[in-house]
Design a protein around this motif. Structure first.
Motif, PDB file in Angstrom:
ATOM      1  N   TYR A  12     -10.992   7.052  -2.159  1.00 40.78           N
ATOM      2  CA  TYR A  12     -10.173   6.119  -2.001  1.00 40.78           C
ATOM      3  C   TYR A  12     -11.028   4.740  -2.266  1.00 40.78           C
ATOM      4  N   HIS A 128      -4.671   3.309   9.146  1.00 38.30           N
ATOM      5  CA  HIS A 128      -4.611   4.597   8.444  1.00 38.30           C
ATOM      6  C   HIS A 128      -3.148   4.633   7.882  1.00 38.30           C
ATOM      7  N   ARG A 129      -2.923   6.056   7.512  1.00 37.09           N
ATOM      8  CA  ARG A 129      -1.530   6.261   7.027  1.00 37.09           C
ATOM      9  C   ARG A 129      -0.402   6.080   7.743  1.00 37.09           C
ATOM     10  N   ASP A 130      -0.635   6.416   9.101  1.00 36.26           N
ATOM     11  CA  ASP A 130       0.479   6.510  10.054  1.00 36.26           C
ATOM     12  C   ASP A 130       0.911   5.047  10.496  1.00 36.26           C
ATOM     13  N   ASN A 132       0.620   2.530   8.522  1.00 37.01           N
ATOM     14  CA  ASN A 132       1.280   2.096   7.456  1.00 37.01           C
ATOM     15  C   ASN A 132       2.781   2.552   7.626  1.00 37.01           C
ATOM     16  N   GLU A 165      -5.026   6.216   3.359  1.00 39.14           N
ATOM     17  CA  GLU A 165      -4.221   7.279   2.967  1.00 39.14           C
ATOM     18  C   GLU A 165      -4.784   8.566   3.780  1.00 39.14           C
ATOM     19  N   THR A 166      -5.364   8.088   4.966  1.00 37.65           N
ATOM     20  CA  THR A 166      -5.690   9.255   5.804  1.00 37.65           C
ATOM     21  C   THR A 166      -4.864   9.205   7.293  1.00 37.65           C
ATOM     22  N   GLY A 167      -4.506  10.542   7.773  1.00 40.62           N
ATOM     23  CA  GLY A 167      -3.647  10.606   8.705  1.00 40.62           C
ATOM     24  C   GLY A 167      -4.231  10.436  10.185  1.00 40.62           C
ATOM     25  N   GLU A 215       4.446  11.745   5.447  1.00 40.80           N
ATOM     26  CA  GLU A 215       3.801  11.649   4.279  1.00 40.80           C
ATOM     27  C   GLU A 215       4.851  11.171   3.260  1.00 40.80           C
ATOM     28  N   ALA A 218       4.873   7.421   3.600  1.00 35.46           N
ATOM     29  CA  ALA A 218       3.779   6.826   2.828  1.00 35.46           C
ATOM     30  C   ALA A 218       3.882   6.989   1.362  1.00 35.46           C
ATOM     31  N   ARG A 219       4.278   8.194   0.769  1.00 32.52           N
ATOM     32  CA  ARG A 219       4.280   8.298  -0.793  1.00 32.52           C
ATOM     33  C   ARG A 219       5.471   7.312  -1.202  1.00 32.52           C
ATOM     34  N   ARG A 222       3.869   3.944  -1.420  1.00 27.81           N
ATOM     35  CA  ARG A 222       2.800   3.784  -2.579  1.00 27.81           C
ATOM     36  C   ARG A 222       3.533   3.746  -3.925  1.00 27.81           C
TER      37      ARG A 222
END
Length: 442
Positions: A12, A128-130, A132, A165-167, A215, A218-219, A222
């Protein structure tokens, strides 16, 4: 698991060009799981880390325990450790902002000072992803455009987010497998703040509908990041096509845009205009010329002309009081010259509004020049009754911009002339006048 996590974060970092091998990086170390994991991972990836901890003095002894724990983590990794205490409550009160916003401003301001002083490449934080996902939902609830929906960016203003991008569960599992301890902020367990309420209540409900909702969101974020790049490129092209030196916008050209209302907002936003004001301007495009709009969060104003929208920076109101003696002149803020002449058979009046004639013996010198104030009044030439200056402005259809450019000439506390416009009837030349004071606007 260790190799998988390190490979994931390293990939990443390289994908988004966040750091180069051997770079020095300031790591925001709160003591929580995210920041502890981030420091361990960056150290394992051989970056030169400096740990920075903020004590906001908001949770009493618990805040001090966080600071002591963060210090132990840095020491165990042989990482240089820095910390700073903040009086967050006083800062929030003085700046009329929330405690949460105060902590954010204080944290990032100090981090940036450290980055510059220590010549570090970047400031790494543990989003982290969460985080976001929660940010996207918060922005949707508040109301947002495309930038809000695409969430947190990997890098901005030297702040990098290698874990984006890490949960959260991946981070916790990695820490457990590595037998690494961390602190739990008790405020994260309450739903007092919107972010916590979303984490504790909204997301669990959405997960009942779609177990992979984190996810999925998050996707989507992105994907929208790439959409925003297309959007931004179009706005840049429209700015180049429609704006002339950032001072005027071509109305006819604007109407040819794919989405003119949105294009106008994006053109005006850098000058402090909100979406509401921008929409009002758009709705005025078919109206008569001359209407003025003011940016609520800047010193800019916009005039709707026939063919263009004209942007200007409004000068602050001048509250200085200037003096003018008989047979004298003023160069600033406007050019005025006064002279005295005898009133005889050769005396003639010029009807030009830039020249005012007064009975010298009715004046008290020095005369004063100032801007108008609420409650100001005078007796207009040819009238007997008093008239408020504000009513004079209304009757003569003065807009806000013109009112702020008006100057008043006064004798003692009496207004004798709206400069370049109308004199006061009490100070005019009459049959008894022997000497006239003539003031000319140059």
């Amino acid at each position: 698991m260790d190799c998988i996590m390190l490979h994931q974060i390293s990939t990443y970092i390289n994908k988004h060009n966040l750091l180069q091998p051997g770079d020095t990086v300031i790591v925001g170390l709160s003591g929580g799981a995210d920041s502890v994991a981030l420091l361990h991972i960056l150290k394992k990836l051989n970056y030169a880390c400096i740990a920075a901890h903020c004590n906001f003095r908001l949770r009493g002894e618990e805040s001090d325990q966080d600071e002591a724990f963060a210090r132990r983590v840095a020491d165990s990794l042989r990482v240089h450790y820095l910390y700073k205490d903040f009086n967050t409550i006083n800062y929030a009160t003085d700046n009329h902002i929330s405690i949460e916003m105060a902590a954010r401003e204080l944290r990032y301001k100090w981090f940036e000072e450290l980055r510059i002083a220590l010549d570090a490449k970047a400031i790494a934080v543990g989003h982290h992803r969460d985080d976001n996902v929660e940010t996207v939902l918060m922005n949707l609830i508040r109301g947002t455009g495309i930038r809000g929906i695409r969430g947190i960016r990997p890098e901005r203003d030297h702040i990098i987010r290698p874990l984006l991008e890490t949960g959260r569960h991946e981070i916790i599992d990695w820490l457990r497998q590595q037998n690494i301890s961390y602190r739990v902020d008790s405020t994260n367990l309450t739903d007092e703040f919107m972010r916590n309420y979303i984490r504790l209540h909204i997301l669990p409900m959405l997960q009942k509908i779609n177990p992979d909702v984190n996810e999925t969101i998050a996707r989507t974020a992105r994907n929208l990041t790439e959409v925003e790049e297309i959007y931004t490129d179009y706005i840049i092209n429209e700015r180049n096509r429609l704006m002339d030196k950032d001072i005027r916008i071509d109305i006819a050209g604007l109407k040819q845009s794919i989405a003119p209302r949105t294009v106008l907002f994006e053109l005006l936003k850098p000058f402090g205009f909100t979406r509401i004001i921008s929409d009002e301007i758009y709705n005025s495009l078919t109206a008569n010329s001359g209407k003025i709009f003011f940016a609520p969060v800047s010193n800019y104003q916009l005039v709707k002309d026939r063919d263009f929208l004209l942007l200007t920076e409004k000068l602050p109101k001048d509250n200085t009081i200037y003096t003018l003696q008989a047979n004298d002149s003023i160069e600033l803020p406007i050019r005025l010259i006064s002279k005295t002449v005898s009133v005889n058979s050769d005396f003639k009046l010029n009807k030009d509004k830039t020249i005012a004639y007064f009975d010298f013996n009715k004046l008290t010198f020095p005369l004063t020049l100032r801007t108008w104030r609420r409650g100001d009044w005078f007796i207009p030439f040819g009238m007997r009754g008093r008239k408020k200056i504000s009513d004079y402005f209304i009757d003569n259809k003065y807009d806000r911009n013109k009112k702020e450019q008006i100057w008043l000439m006064c004798s003692d506390s009496d207004i004798i002339w709206i400069v370049g416009e109308r004199i006061d009837n009490r100070f005019i030349i009459d049959k008894s006048t022997s000497i006239s004071c003539i003031i000319s606007l140059l």
